[in-house]
Design an enzyme around this catalytic site. Structure first.
Site, mmCIF file in Angstrom:
data_model
loop_
_atom_site.group_PDB
_atom_site.id
_atom_site.type_symbol
_atom_site.label_atom_id
_atom_site.label_comp_id
_atom_site.label_asym_id
_atom_site.label_seq_id
_atom_site.Cartn_x
_atom_site.Cartn_y
_atom_site.Cartn_z
ATOM 1 N N HIS A 12 0.806 -1.221 0.000
ATOM 2 C CA HIS A 12 0.000 0.000 0.000
ATOM 3 C C HIS A 12 0.844 1.278 0.000
ATOM 4 C CE1 HIS A 12 -3.406 -2.422 2.216
ATOM 5 N NE2 HIS A 12 -3.341 -2.712 0.936
ATOM 6 N N HIS B 146 -7.150 -0.811 3.884
ATOM 7 C CA HIS B 146 -6.816 -1.185 2.507
ATOM 8 C C HIS B 146 -7.193 -0.059 1.552
ATOM 9 C CE1 HIS B 146 -5.907 -5.313 3.805
ATOM 10 N NE2 HIS B 146 -6.729 -4.958 4.778
HETATM 11 C C1 LIG Z 1 -0.222 -7.447 -4.547
HETATM 12 C C2 LIG Z 1 -1.145 -6.354 -4.092
HETATM 13 C C3 LIG Z 1 -2.150 -6.654 -3.180
HETATM 14 C C4 LIG Z 1 -3.024 -5.644 -2.756
HETATM 15 N N1 LIG Z 1 -4.106 -5.994 -2.001
HETATM 16 C C5 LIG Z 1 -5.070 -5.076 -1.778
HETATM 17 C C6 LIG Z 1 -6.303 -5.458 -1.174
HETATM 18 O O1 LIG Z 1 -6.544 -6.629 -0.892
HETATM 19 N N2 LIG Z 1 -7.225 -4.489 -0.931
HETATM 20 C C7 LIG Z 1 -7.003 -3.186 -1.247
HETATM 21 O O2 LIG Z 1 -7.875 -2.353 -0.987
HETATM 22 N N3 LIG Z 1 -5.839 -2.797 -1.843
HETATM 23 C C8 LIG Z 1 -4.891 -3.717 -2.145
HETATM 24 N N4 LIG Z 1 -3.753 -3.350 -2.806
HETATM 25 C C9 LIG Z 1 -3.516 -1.917 -3.086
HETATM 26 C C10 LIG Z 1 -4.338 -1.366 -4.253
HETATM 27 O O3 LIG Z 1 -4.416 -2.282 -5.313
HETATM 28 C C11 LIG Z 1 -3.706 -0.041 -4.712
HETATM 29 O O4 LIG Z 1 -3.625 0.837 -3.608
HETATM 30 C C12 LIG Z 1 -4.513 0.652 -5.802
HETATM 31 O O5 LIG Z 1 -4.681 -0.180 -6.922
HETATM 32 C C13 LIG Z 1 -3.792 1.941 -6.208
HETATM 33 O O6 LIG Z 1 -4.469 2.524 -7.277
HETATM 34 P P1 LIG Z 1 -3.729 3.531 -8.256
HETATM 35 O O7 LIG Z 1 -4.755 3.986 -9.217
HETATM 36 O O8 LIG Z 1 -3.000 4.529 -7.456
HETATM 37 O O9 LIG Z 1 -2.589 2.658 -8.988
HETATM 38 P P2 LIG Z 1 -2.653 1.299 -9.774
HETATM 39 O O10 LIG Z 1 -3.926 0.585 -9.520
HETATM 40 O O11 LIG Z 1 -1.401 0.563 -9.461
HETATM 41 O O12 LIG Z 1 -2.654 1.728 -11.310
HETATM 42 C C14 LIG Z 1 -1.610 2.421 -11.952
HETATM 43 C C15 LIG Z 1 -1.677 2.090 -13.439
HETATM 44 O O13 LIG Z 1 -0.854 2.988 -14.167
HETATM 45 C C16 LIG Z 1 -0.144 2.263 -15.160
HETATM 46 N N5 LIG Z 1 1.055 3.030 -15.499
HETATM 47 C C17 LIG Z 1 2.094 3.293 -14.677
HETATM 48 N N6 LIG Z 1 3.007 4.045 -15.317
HETATM 49 C C18 LIG Z 1 2.529 4.277 -16.552
HETATM 50 C C19 LIG Z 1 3.028 4.998 -17.668
HETATM 51 N N7 LIG Z 1 4.200 5.642 -17.629
HETATM 52 N N8 LIG Z 1 2.289 5.027 -18.798
HETATM 53 C C20 LIG Z 1 1.090 4.388 -18.851
HETATM 54 N N9 LIG Z 1 0.577 3.683 -17.817
HETATM 55 C C21 LIG Z 1 1.288 3.635 -16.674
HETATM 56 C C22 LIG Z 1 0.130 0.938 -14.479
HETATM 57 O O14 LIG Z 1 0.511 -0.069 -15.389
HETATM 58 C C23 LIG Z 1 -1.188 0.689 -13.775
HETATM 59 O O15 LIG Z 1 -2.104 0.046 -14.622
HETATM 60 C C24 LIG Z 1 -2.849 -4.311 -3.220
HETATM 61 C C25 LIG Z 1 -1.825 -4.020 -4.126
HETATM 62 C C26 LIG Z 1 -0.987 -5.029 -4.576
HETATM 63 C C27 LIG Z 1 0.097 -4.694 -5.562
#
Ligand SMILES: Cc1cc2nc3c(=O)[nH]c(=O)nc-3n(C[C@H](O)[C@H](O)[C@H](O)COP(=O)(O)OP(=O)(O)OC[C@H]3O[C@@H](n4cnc5c(N)ncnc54)[C@H](O)[C@@H]3O)c2cc1C
Length: 611
Positions: free
Chosen positions: A536, A579
């Site tokens: 996280h 989470h």
């Molecule tokens: C293994 C794991 C288990 C987890 N378990 C839980 C859980 O059970 N419950 C929960 O609530 N949370 C959980 N989380 C946390 C949660 O998934 C994240 O906090 C959340 O997805 C963050 O959202 P975000 O939009 O910030 O980033 P992300 O969902 O990570 O999305 C970012 C996106 O941007 C894309 N990207 C990055 N750089 C570029 C670029 N330069 N050009 C184009 N695209 C790009 C990536 O490929 C990705 O698709 C977990 C995370 C992981 C990794």
């Protein structure tokens, strides 16, 4: 728009201009793409570095998410050697496909504590729990469950796009819940209501009615792919930097530069394309890639950019700082007393064939269990809980919670061994029940910086784990509480604890240890070898009022830069006590209304973001 197909696998098929460009199709990016393209009069481009989620079977089955770690759909980051944790480098998986990390995560659905959001309002007016609550509900489609008839559904969403439900559970998990109650942790009928999240229960899962993962991509993109000609989604396309107007006195973003995402074993292409945004670019690339992109584009701490010769566009010292992650103990392993207690048999591929067939045919069966099956959210200063020990020298801890009804520890139980992110299985001939304690409100903050100007070189991530003794002490308390739960009936009856186990390298050593005999120092030493991320990371482009201590303002616009917003986990000013997915999705839902309101000026939309 030139193409009527929403998903473009060929980068060059994207148009030259869109009204909005969203970088990153993760939790936040998918929500924004859906909501902003609801208006057929605007054009939206969603740029994703990874591939489509559609053919990725292991991302759909709830139990198999660890099997995609270190594959093509995982960014597979690593921290610098952590000096307070035996110099270990920590593996940080992040999803690299449509849905982002929501396509590879543990599917634990959680709103966190209401006071987590209220504490933001001092520096980010408008972002209270009351303001976000309608968006938690807007996002969710909750399917009740016969075993959870005590959930007050008036607090939950039933018309949203993101599907949530309850997973099946093993008897050992039911017994663990009862043992939590028996040591004094109150039962919570639902962690996700205004009354707060303290207590214990089985977790809610983001699983749909067919037994499949409901990710941000399946929820927010799949239903609209054929019906939104004004939305393009371009996959395997990496944003390499922001493009600025040469004519503007204030930095003004005009668009992005993109490249094909390099594939392992093939030389990266030098080809670049420029795509322009008429209204704005929204970075939703997550807590690692968003600050990396800002710095590659000249937005960040001046001295850091100077070191790499990156021309300064806007000095913002908070870019890449304030990195906060949830550190967990690693699985505390307890030996099951009898075969058939846990799901460790699934680590043998031959044993997964029947469950897989069942899941494919019916969407049911053991593969729909959750690895993080249940949880207890507690306060380490709760005098009603048995944290004390004859073997402890007395652990001083300070209150780092967001409010009096918020936790600083989460205990998660898993009906199998969870060792080294699932890369290690239960020792031969054994079955493991795991308990994990997680430090929800760490004082230790890390940072992220560029290693080079190459957009494909991973940034330097220093989590700075255990920089504060308070973090160590809270986690030691969490370990002792786990040991006491395991020694409480009925869970105790399902375990085979061996008080004569003196081999500190044995997987079961800590689980076997008597909480009244194992010392604080022994637990600390074990933690140094076994702690892991709970995945996280947040805060690297934090929201706030001042450009000296934050990156975006409360409308999520980057301070001092026109036409650039950030919506993802990087904007969280403080770590949440739970989470992160549901909060990020709620934030993105609200951000969509903020953005729409700014451009349409509708009273309804404006009312939603009155600061
Ligand atoms: C293994 C794991 C288990 C987890 N378990 C839980 C859980 O059970 N419950 C929960 O609530 N949370 C959980 N989380 C946390 C949660 O998934 C994240 O906090 C959340 O997805 C963050 O959202 P975000 O939009 O910030 O980033 P992300 O969902 O990570 O999305 C970012 C996106 O941007 C894309 N990207 C990055 N750089 C570029 C670029 N330069 N050009 C184009 N695209 C790009 C990536 O490929 C990705 O698709 C977990 C995370 C992981 C990794």
């Amino acid at each position: 728009m030139g193409s009527s197909q929403s998903v473009l696998t060929d980068t060059s098929a994207a148009n030259s201009y869109y009204d909005y460009i969203i970088v990153g199709a993760g939790a936040a990016g998918c929500v924004l793409a859906n909501r902003l393209s609801e208006d057929p009069a605007v054009s939206v481009l969603l740029v994703e570095a990874g591939k489509s989620h559609v053919d990725e079977l292991k991302t759909k089955i709830p139990m198999t998410f660890p099997q995609v770690f270190k594959t093509q759909i995982d960014w597979a980051y690593e921290t610098t050697p952590q000096q307070n944790v035996s110099g270990r480098r920590f593996f940080w998986p992040r999803g690299k496909l449509l849905g982002g990390s929501t396509s590879i995560n543990a599917m634990m659905y959680h709103h966190c504590a209401p006071s987590d959001f209220d504490e933001w309002t001092a520096d980010a007016p408008g972002w209270s729990y009351a303001a976000l609550r309608p968006y938690f509900r807007k996002a969710e489609k909750y399917a009740g469950h016969e075993l959870h008839g005590d959930v007050d559904v008036s607090h939950r969403g039933n018309e949203g796009l993101w599907q949530t439900s309850h997973a099946p559970r093993l008897d050992v998990c039911n017994d663990c819940l009862q043992s939590c109650r028996n040591v004094g942790i109150p039962y919570s009928s639902d962690f996700n209501t205004p009354k707060g999240t303290l207590g214990c229960n089985h977790m809610t899962s983001f699983c749909d009615a067919k037994g499949h993962r409901s990710s941000a991509a399946t929820a927010y993109l799949s239903p609209i792919l054929a019906s939104r000609p004004n939305l393009h989604i371009v996959t395997m396309t990496s944003t390499t930097r922001l493009i600025f107007s040469p004519l503007s006195s204030v930095p003004k973003v005009m668009g992005i530069e993109v490249a094909r995402t390099p594939v392992a074993g093939k030389p990266p292409s030098e080809q670049r394309w420029i795509i322009n945004a008429r209204r704005e670019v929204i970075l939703s690339a997550g807590s690692i890639n968003t600050p990396q992109l800002l710095m590659l584009s000249g937005i960040g701490p001046k001295d850091e950019l100077d070191k790499l010769g990156i021309p300064l566009v806007k000095h913002l010292s908070a870019v890449g700082q304030n990195l906060s992650d949830h550190l967990m103990t690693g699985g505390i392993s307890f030996r099951a007393a009898k075969p058939g207690t846990t799901l460790d048999y699934l680590s043998n591929p031959a044993n997964t064939l029947l469950p897989l067939a069942q899941w494919l045919l019916t969407g049911g069966g053991v593969l729909t269990n959750m690895i993080g099956a249940g949880a207890a959210f507690v306060r380490s200063d709760d005098p009603g809980l048995p944290f004390e020990s004859k073997a402890s020298k007395g652990l001083e801890t300070t209150d780092e919670t967001s409010g009096k009804d918020a936790p600083d520890l989460e205990l998660v139980w898993a009906p199998l061994a969870f060792l080294d992110h699932g890369f290690k299985t239960a020792p031969t001939g054994t079955e493991v029940f795991s308990l994990v304690a997680t430090l929800l409100r760490p004082k230790s903050l890390g940072s992220l910086s560029l290693v080079s100007t190459d957009p494909f070189e991973k940034p330097r991530i220093d989590a700075n784990y255990f920089a504060h003794q308070n973090d160590v002490n809270v986690l030691i308390k969490g370990v002792r509480l786990c040991l006491r739960i395991a020694r409480s009936r009925p869970l105790f009856n399902r375990l085979n604890l061996r008080s004569d186990n003196t081999d500190k390298d044995d997987v079961f050593w800590l689980g076997d240890a008597d909480p009244d005999k194992v010392t604080d120092d022994e637990i600390h030493e074990w933690l140094k070898k076994n702690v892991e991320t709970l995945y996280h990371p947040i805060g690297t482009a934090r929201m706030g009022s001042s450009s000296e201590s934050s990156v975006v303002n409360p409308t999520l616009r980057v301070h001092g830069v026109d036409n650039l917003r950030i919506v993802d986990a990087s904007i969280l000013p403080y770590q949440l006590s739970g989470h992160t997915t549901a909060p990020v999705i709620a934030i993105a839902e609200r951000a969509s209304d903020i953005i729409k309101g700014e451009y349409t000026g509708t009273a309804a939309a404006k009312a939603n973001y009155a600061f």
